[in-house]
Design a protein around this motif. Structure first.
Motif, PDB file in Angstrom:
ATOM      1  N   ASP A 314       0.823  -1.209   0.000  1.00 39.45           N
ATOM      2  CA  ASP A 314       0.000   0.000   0.000  1.00 39.45           C
ATOM      3  C   ASP A 314       0.858   1.261   0.000  1.00 39.45           C
ATOM      4  OD1 ASP A 314       0.715  -1.024   2.635  1.00 39.45           O
ATOM      5  OD2 ASP A 314      -0.365   0.711   3.438  1.00 39.45           O
ATOM      6  N   ARG A 315       2.068   1.158   0.549  1.00 37.98           N
ATOM      7  CA  ARG A 315       2.942   2.319   0.651  1.00 37.98           C
ATOM      8  C   ARG A 315       3.775   2.557  -0.610  1.00 37.98           C
ATOM      9  NH1 ARG A 315       4.010   4.313   5.630  1.00 37.98           N
ATOM     10  NH2 ARG A 315       6.235   4.609   5.217  1.00 37.98           N
ATOM     11  N   LEU A 316       3.804   1.593  -1.514  1.00 33.90           N
ATOM     12  CA  LEU A 316       4.577   1.766  -2.746  1.00 33.90           C
ATOM     13  C   LEU A 316       3.994   2.886  -3.602  1.00 33.90           C
ATOM     14  CD1 LEU A 316       5.242  -1.949  -3.790  1.00 33.90           C
ATOM     15  CD2 LEU A 316       6.732  -0.414  -2.498  1.00 33.90           C
ATOM     16  N   ASN A 317       2.697   2.851  -3.820  1.00 35.55           N
ATOM     17  CA  ASN A 317       2.054   3.858  -4.652  1.00 35.55           C
ATOM     18  C   ASN A 317       2.167   5.249  -4.020  1.00 35.55           C
ATOM     19  OD1 ASN A 317       0.134   4.283  -7.078  1.00 35.55           O
ATOM     20  ND2 ASN A 317      -0.914   5.333  -5.410  1.00 35.55           N
ATOM     21  N   VAL A 378      12.758   8.622 -11.358  1.00 35.68           N
ATOM     22  CA  VAL A 378      11.918   8.008 -10.336  1.00 35.68           C
ATOM     23  C   VAL A 378      11.361   6.677 -10.825  1.00 35.68           C
ATOM     24  CG1 VAL A 378       9.788   8.248  -9.010  1.00 35.68           C
ATOM     25  CG2 VAL A 378      11.321  10.207  -9.263  1.00 35.68           C
ATOM     26  N   ALA A 379      10.895   6.650 -12.061  1.00 29.55           N
ATOM     27  CA  ALA A 379      10.367   5.409 -12.631  1.00 29.55           C
ATOM     28  C   ALA A 379      11.440   4.333 -12.682  1.00 29.55           C
ATOM     29  CB  ALA A 379       9.810   5.677 -14.031  1.00 29.55           C
ATOM     30  N   SER A 380      12.655   4.703 -13.061  1.00 27.28           N
ATOM     31  CA  SER A 380      13.756   3.738 -13.142  1.00 27.28           C
ATOM     32  C   SER A 380      14.063   3.146 -11.772  1.00 27.28           C
ATOM     33  CB  SER A 380      15.006   4.402 -13.714  1.00 27.28           C
ATOM     34  OG  SER A 380      14.806   4.802 -15.053  1.00 27.28           O
ATOM     35  N   ALA A 381      14.045   3.984 -10.726  1.00 26.90           N
ATOM     36  CA  ALA A 381      14.278   3.493  -9.371  1.00 26.90           C
ATOM     37  C   ALA A 381      13.213   2.476  -8.983  1.00 26.90           C
ATOM     38  CB  ALA A 381      14.292   4.654  -8.392  1.00 26.90           C
ATOM     39  N   ALA A 382      11.974   2.742  -9.363  1.00 24.26           N
ATOM     40  CA  ALA A 382      10.894   1.802  -9.056  1.00 24.26           C
ATOM     41  C   ALA A 382      11.096   0.482  -9.782  1.00 24.26           C
ATOM     42  CB  ALA A 382       9.551   2.421  -9.449  1.00 24.26           C
ATOM     43  N   PHE A 383      11.420   0.537 -11.063  1.00 23.11           N
ATOM     44  CA  PHE A 383      11.639  -0.685 -11.831  1.00 23.11           C
ATOM     45  C   PHE A 383      12.770  -1.521 -11.221  1.00 23.11           C
ATOM     46  CE2 PHE A 383      10.124   1.950 -15.660  1.00 23.11           C
ATOM     47  CZ  PHE A 383       8.805   1.568 -15.472  1.00 23.11           C
ATOM     48  N   ASN A 384      13.884  -0.869 -10.874  1.00 19.49           N
ATOM     49  CA  ASN A 384      15.048  -1.594 -10.374  1.00 19.49           C
ATOM     50  C   ASN A 384      14.804  -2.232  -9.015  1.00 19.49           C
ATOM     51  OD1 ASN A 384      16.818  -1.081 -12.549  1.00 19.49           O
ATOM     52  ND2 ASN A 384      17.316   0.934 -11.753  1.00 19.49           N
ATOM     53  N   ASN A 385      13.993  -1.610  -8.184  1.00 16.59           N
ATOM     54  CA  ASN A 385      13.792  -2.101  -6.827  1.00 16.59           C
ATOM     55  C   ASN A 385      12.573  -3.000  -6.671  1.00 16.59           C
ATOM     56  OD1 ASN A 385      15.751  -0.711  -4.659  1.00 16.59           O
ATOM     57  ND2 ASN A 385      15.400   0.699  -6.358  1.00 16.59           N
ATOM     58  N   LEU A 386      11.744  -3.085  -7.682  1.00 18.91           N
ATOM     59  CA  LEU A 386      10.512  -3.870  -7.569  1.00 18.91           C
ATOM     60  C   LEU A 386      10.503  -5.099  -8.481  1.00 18.91           C
ATOM     61  CD1 LEU A 386       7.897  -0.962  -7.350  1.00 18.91           C
ATOM     62  CD2 LEU A 386       8.975  -2.240  -5.486  1.00 18.91           C
ATOM     63  N   GLY A 387      11.657  -5.453  -9.027  1.00 17.33           N
ATOM     64  CA  GLY A 387      11.744  -6.684  -9.804  1.00 17.33           C
ATOM     65  C   GLY A 387      11.515  -6.527 -11.291  1.00 17.33           C
ATOM     66  N   PHE A 388      11.567  -5.289 -11.823  1.00 12.67           N
ATOM     67  CA  PHE A 388      11.374  -5.061 -13.251  1.00 12.67           C
ATOM     68  C   PHE A 388      12.532  -4.244 -13.843  1.00 12.67           C
ATOM     69  CE2 PHE A 388       7.167  -5.774 -11.558  1.00 12.67           C
ATOM     70  CZ  PHE A 388       6.523  -6.528 -12.529  1.00 12.67           C
ATOM     71  N   PRO A 389      13.790  -4.641 -13.598  1.00 10.92           N
ATOM     72  CA  PRO A 389      14.914  -3.823 -14.078  1.00 10.92           C
ATOM     73  C   PRO A 389      14.975  -3.696 -15.593  1.00 10.92           C
ATOM     74  CG  PRO A 389      15.686  -5.971 -13.333  1.00 10.92           C
ATOM     75  CD  PRO A 389      14.251  -5.855 -12.907  1.00 10.92           C
ATOM     76  N   THR A 390      14.400  -4.669 -16.300  1.00  9.44           N
ATOM     77  CA  THR A 390      14.437  -4.602 -17.771  1.00  9.44           C
ATOM     78  C   THR A 390      13.667  -3.398 -18.295  1.00  9.44           C
ATOM     79  OG1 THR A 390      14.584  -7.009 -17.883  1.00  9.44           O
ATOM     80  CG2 THR A 390      13.955  -5.863 -19.899  1.00  9.44           C
ATOM     81  N   TYR A 391      12.576  -3.030 -17.619  1.00  4.14           N
ATOM     82  CA  TYR A 391      11.809  -1.861 -18.062  1.00  4.14           C
ATOM     83  C   TYR A 391      12.650  -0.594 -17.937  1.00  4.14           C
ATOM     84  CZ  TYR A 391       7.628  -4.785 -18.027  1.00  4.14           C
ATOM     85  OH  TYR A 391       6.709  -5.763 -18.274  1.00  4.14           O
ATOM     86  N   ALA A 439       5.396   2.769 -14.686  1.00  2.00           N
ATOM     87  CA  ALA A 439       5.816   2.533 -13.302  1.00  2.00           C
ATOM     88  C   ALA A 439       4.619   2.478 -12.355  1.00  2.00           C
ATOM     89  CB  ALA A 439       6.790   3.629 -12.863  1.00  2.00           C
ATOM     90  N   PHE A 440       3.672   3.376 -12.516  1.00  2.72           N
ATOM     91  CA  PHE A 440       2.498   3.360 -11.644  1.00  2.72           C
ATOM     92  C   PHE A 440       1.649   2.112 -11.889  1.00  2.72           C
ATOM     93  CE2 PHE A 440       3.220   7.916 -10.724  1.00  2.72           C
ATOM     94  CZ  PHE A 440       2.968   7.897  -9.359  1.00  2.72           C
ATOM     95  N   ARG A 441       1.635   1.635 -13.115  1.00  2.00           N
ATOM     96  CA  ARG A 441       0.886   0.404 -13.379  1.00  2.00           C
ATOM     97  C   ARG A 441       1.577  -0.802 -12.770  1.00  2.00           C
ATOM     98  NH1 ARG A 441      -2.902   0.388 -18.532  1.00  2.00           N
ATOM     99  NH2 ARG A 441      -3.578  -1.329 -17.225  1.00  2.00           N
ATOM    100  N   VAL A 442       2.915  -0.802 -12.793  1.00  2.00           N
ATOM    101  CA  VAL A 442       3.664  -1.871 -12.135  1.00  2.00           C
ATOM    102  C   VAL A 442       3.341  -1.906 -10.646  1.00  2.00           C
ATOM    103  CG1 VAL A 442       5.989  -2.518 -11.369  1.00  2.00           C
ATOM    104  CG2 VAL A 442       5.576  -2.033 -13.780  1.00  2.00           C
ATOM    105  N   VAL A 443       3.390  -0.741  -9.996  1.00  5.26           N
ATOM    106  CA  VAL A 443       3.114  -0.660  -8.557  1.00  5.26           C
ATOM    107  C   VAL A 443       1.682  -1.102  -8.265  1.00  5.26           C
ATOM    108  CG1 VAL A 443       2.831   0.949  -6.633  1.00  5.26           C
ATOM    109  CG2 VAL A 443       4.836   1.117  -8.107  1.00  5.26           C
ATOM    110  N   ARG A 444       0.748  -0.670  -9.080  1.00  7.85           N
ATOM    111  CA  ARG A 444      -0.649  -1.043  -8.854  1.00  7.85           C
ATOM    112  C   ARG A 444      -0.848  -2.547  -8.976  1.00  7.85           C
ATOM    113  NH1 ARG A 444      -4.930   0.698 -13.235  1.00  7.85           N
ATOM    114  NH2 ARG A 444      -4.027  -1.149 -14.201  1.00  7.85           N
ATOM    115  N   ALA A 464       1.151 -10.127 -12.492  1.00  8.88           N
ATOM    116  CA  ALA A 464       1.850  -8.843 -12.559  1.00  8.88           C
ATOM    117  C   ALA A 464       3.040  -8.873 -13.504  1.00  8.88           C
ATOM    118  CB  ALA A 464       2.330  -8.445 -11.166  1.00  8.88           C
ATOM    119  N   GLN A 465       3.133  -9.927 -14.318  1.00  7.89           N
ATOM    120  CA  GLN A 465       4.274 -10.030 -15.210  1.00  7.89           C
ATOM    121  C   GLN A 465       4.335  -8.880 -16.184  1.00  7.89           C
ATOM    122  OE1 GLN A 465       6.763 -12.059 -15.245  1.00  7.89           O
ATOM    123  NE2 GLN A 465       6.108 -13.289 -13.530  1.00  7.89           N
ATOM    124  N   SER A 466       3.210  -8.332 -16.573  1.00 12.85           N
ATOM    125  CA  SER A 466       3.198  -7.176 -17.459  1.00 12.85           C
ATOM    126  C   SER A 466       2.576  -5.992 -16.750  1.00 12.85           C
ATOM    127  CB  SER A 466       2.368  -7.477 -18.718  1.00 12.85           C
ATOM    128  OG  SER A 466       2.128  -6.282 -19.440  1.00 12.85           O
TER     129      SER A 466
END
Length: 477
Positions: A314-317, A378-391, A439-444, A464-466
């Motif tokens: 809940d705190r990610l978004n 900011v989006a890149s930091a989210a991708f790298n820390n939430l398991g989506f570094p390829t994005y 990034a917001f869709r990944v978090v959601r 959540a793969q995509s």
């Protein structure tokens, strides 16, 4: 040296409290040390420009472009160390966090050492590929031959800041970069002017400041936090998997920026050393003015990582939203200040002719696009820390290729050197907006799906793969 019996930050500190406060505090402390280094870097160019030789200033510009490649590798692996330490602490596994910290230092030192040795025989060739010629090329190569061997030192020093940020200790992470910057600020004028060493003095000051940076970093990460325990040799492969799983995509992401900047430098070189010198000055103004945004990209990562490890989805978004608000407010204020003081900034560096035009154009117009660069960070930091570094890799390479090459080429063809700078700036708009949407869709989707596994590199849940799924496997929007 005796170790403290109660190292700070036993618990993950970002899983409770205001996310905006965490974002603001981590960013503020991180930016102080970061901006200090950038200010000293700008002073370095300022001191060299005082010698009155245009080739020296251009040499600093070419050298910085090439060194950016090697520093970017370090930044990518630092992201991995921060992510792994913060996740482990979020799960309450301090011993595991220490093993990741120690292994990160080892891996980063070995990789950057190998890269440095491999690149050493080709420094002159690489400088030539950037467009440097004649005396400027010789000066650039001589500068790099002194500075390059210290690359592993600064890389491991940066890794210690990642470890401490992962633990939530932004203050000590700040001390690392701040003391390195202070050392350079003291040594630069002494060696450049006091000993009359000129460009060589600037290079020596850089090396010595990196030694200081590493020493302070090891004290904070190892002596204070005890987060640098070396894993058993038999388990290094196990630890290496999550490190390089995050680190390699993060390195590719970080390399995108120097690749794009190298293309800009090559195009700028067509318009002479004066234009390259102007681009070098812009390269010093950017981190000083927007260093807070660079710090934010490093600050938001541990906040996301700890909450991800603690399953506080809940705190990610909320953290992402607060970071984006911070970016918008800060960039608008700084852009206004740069526009107001554009000419005094150009005067500060003694910029004339084409170099002055570049600086003023950046301050009045191009600086505004950093709002979108900040969103991409900011989006890149989210991708790298939430398991989506390829994005993160895809968006950053897209920005540095499709978002730079065609814009810069067209700008150079029709508007000359100013067109090169304008084209470089415009490409950030599309990719910054696109990255934040994804990034917001990944978090959601992470928040609406089943909890991930307990692995250090937790795979996203099936739904959540995509980032374009809605949480239901059969539904695509």
């Amino acid at each position: 040296m005796a170790k403290p019996s109660n190292p700070p930050n036993h618990q993950a500190k970002f899983v409770t409290g205001s996310t905006m406060r965490h974002v603001a505090v981590m960013t503020a402390t991180g930016s102080i040390g970061l901006i200090a280094i950038f200010i000293v870097d700008a002073l370095n160019l300022f001191y060299i420009s005082m010698l009155g030789v245009q080739e020296l200033a251009a040499a600093i510009g070419f050298a910085s472009t090439l060194m950016f490649f090697f520093v970017s590798v370090s930044i990518g692996f630092t992201i991995a160390s921060s992510a792994l330490v913060s996740r482990a602490l979020g799960r309450g596994e301090r011993a595991e966090a220490a093993r990741h910290g120690g292994a990160s230092m080892l891996f980063i030192g070995l990789v950057t050492g190998f890269i440095t040795i491999a690149a050493w025989p080709f420094l002159d060739t690489l400088v030539g590929l950037l467009g440097a010629t004649g005396e400027t090329r010789e000066l650039t190569t001589a500068f790099l031959q002194i500075v390059m061997p210290s690359t592993p030192l600064v890389s491991m020093g940066m890794a210690t800041t990642g470890i401490m940020r992962g633990a939530g200790d932004a203050r000590r992470a700040m001390y690392v970069t701040l003391t390195g910057g202070i050392a350079t600020a003291i040594l630069d004028p002494i060696l450049i002017f006091g000993f009359g060493l000129g460009l060589e003095g600037a290079a020596i000051a850089t090396v010595l400041s990196r030694v200081v940076l590493l020493a302070v970093g090891i004290h904070g990460a190892h002596v204070v936090h005890r987060l640098m325990a070396m894993p058993d040799p038999r388990k290094l492969a196990e630890v290496a998997k999550p490190f390089f799983g995050i680190g390699l995509p993060a390195v590719l992401t970080q390399l995108a920026t120097p690749v794009g900047n190298a293309y800009v430098t090559i195009e700028m070189a067509h318009f002479g050393d004066e234009s390259v010198a102007g681009w070098a000055i812009v390269g010093r103004v950017i981190p000083v003015a927007f260093g807070v945004i660079f710090a934010l990209s490093g600050a938001i990562g541990p906040i996301l990582g700890q909450n991800y490890g603690a399953r506080r989805y809940d705190r990610l978004n909320t953290a992402m939203r607060d970071a984006l608000i911070f970016v918008m407010v800060y960039c608008c204020v700084v852009w206004a200040l740069l526009a107001i003081f554009a000419h005094p900034i150009a005067d500060l560096f003694g910029a004339t002719g084409a170099a002055r035009d570049q600086v003023v154009f950046f301050c009045v117009f191009a600086a505004g696009t950093f709002l979108f660069n900040g969103a991409l960070f900011v989006a890149s930091a989210a991708f790298n820390n939430l398991g989506f570094p390829t994005y993160s890799t895809l968006f950053n390479w897209g920005r540095s290729t499709l978002g730079i090459i065609p814009f810069v080429w067209i700008g150079a063809k029709y508007y000359g050197a100013l067109g090169v700078l304008g084209g470089w700036a415009l490409g950030a708009v599309v990719f910054g907006i696109g990255a934040m949407i994804v990034a917001f869709r990944v978090v959601r989707n992470i928040g609406s799906s089943a909890p991930p596994s307990q692995l250090d590199l937790p795979p996203p849940p099936p739904a959540a793969q995509s980032p374009f799924s809605t949480g239901k496997a059969s539904t695509i929007q």
